[in-house]
Design an enzyme around this catalytic site. Structure first.
Site: not given
Ligand code: DGL
Length: 316
Positions: A22-23, A164, A213, A215
């Site tokens: 993943d990023s 985040e 997504c 997140h």
């Protein structure tokens, strides 16, 4: 010896790890589900934290990352690659499937399939990063499965920032922290953004919303609260884990769990990744290593670069 010619190679194939990337940290929501469904499997996970977010980047750059990390995982002898990032799946899944000689599973198609199964009024909402939404990957995947379903999409990039930031606040389990109304910070920041992003989808009358997504599953409870109890939220993680399980089972490549190992790697700070990752995984990752982005960049050799150029010429 080709794999089909005998059992010894198949035996070792079973013990090879599943590669997941993943990023950054968000893909751990997918890794967590894969480890829950397939507890006997070894895992190699790479979070490209130093180059996160992928969402606002040009598709070409994201495709390069997909090839670099796919090669990095291949060098670790993985038996299957999971692109646990919606943006990377949208930009580069088809390319990765073409280039690597192991099955490559993305998160978009499994999420789309779950949404098509869940919707009753055939109105499906999708939220994701700018890259994912602009690619139209979810709309295409849903319509391929059922052309009668109408898809309403909205990019919700600030939800990524919120998660985040949230990961960096507090130290209790993320699920507790994200419980509805459980925290002043999430309440005030979240509901303001949620109005912008989710109200138009609510007005469209969707009965199903894809959390497109990595997140967003971490915001599941407050998103559910905004959308209301009648809207079914779809997280690709569960469907993706099922697809990984089905693929390995069909090929006879399921591990027996005797020598399970796990390795987590990040292009960011390993100690920070371990700390924040534990909040998603619900336990401390066994081993976290640092990988320099430059180590990944050199893996994009002329063969991969040519495959990328050919792919982009075809889709232009
Ligand atoms: N992992 C990304 C995704 O699922 C979200 C974070 C980013 O923009 O890199 O689309």
């Amino acid at each position: 010896m080709p794999e089909s010619a005998g059992t010894p190679i198949l035996g070792s194939m079973r013990e090879r790890p599943i590669g997941i990337f993943d990023s950054g940290l968000g893909g751990l929501t997918v890794a967590r589900e894969i480890m829950r469904v397939l507890p006997g499997e070894s895992i190699v996970y790479l979070g490209d934290t130093a180059r996160c977010p992928y969402g606002p980047r040009p598709q070409h750059d994201v495709r390069e990352f997909v090839l670099q990390i796919g090669r990095w995982l291949s060098l670790r002898d993985v038996k299957l690659i999971v692109v646990a990032c919606n943006t990377a799946t949208a930009a580069g899944l088809a390319l990765a499937q073409r280039v690597f000689d192991v099955p490559v599973v993305g998160v978009v198609e499994p999420g789309a399939r779950a949404a098509v199964k869940a919707t009753v009024n055939r109105r499906v909402g999708v939220i994701g990063t700018v890259g994912t939404i602009e690619s139209g990957a979810y709309s295409t995947a849903v319509r391929t499965l059922d052309a009668g379903v109408t898809v309403f999409s909205t990019a919700a990039p600030r939800f990524v920032d919120l998660v985040e930031q949230g990961l960096r606040l507090g130290d209790d389990s993320l699920e507790e922290w994200l419980a509805p109304m459980g925290d002043v910070y999430i309440r005030s920041s979240f509901y303001e953004m949620a109005r912008d992003y989710l109200d138009p989808l609510k007005r469209s009358g969707v009965d199903t919303l894809v959390l497109g997504c990595t997140h967003y599953p971490l915001l599941q409870a407050p998103i559910q609260q905004v959308m209301g109890p009648r809207v079914r939220l779809i997280s690709s993680a569960e469907e993706t884990a099922r697809e990984v399980s089905d693929t390995l089972t069909a090929r006879g490549h399921r591990a027996d769990g005797m020598d399970r190992t796990e390795l987590f790697a990040t292009t960011g700070d390993a100690a920070e990744f371990a700390g924040l990752g534990a909040r998603i995984l619900g336990r401390q990752p066994e081993r976290v290593e640092h990988v320099e982005p430059a180590e990944l960049e050199v893996l994009l050799d002329s063969g991969l670069a040519a495959a990328l150029a050919e792919f982009e010429a075809e889709i232009a």
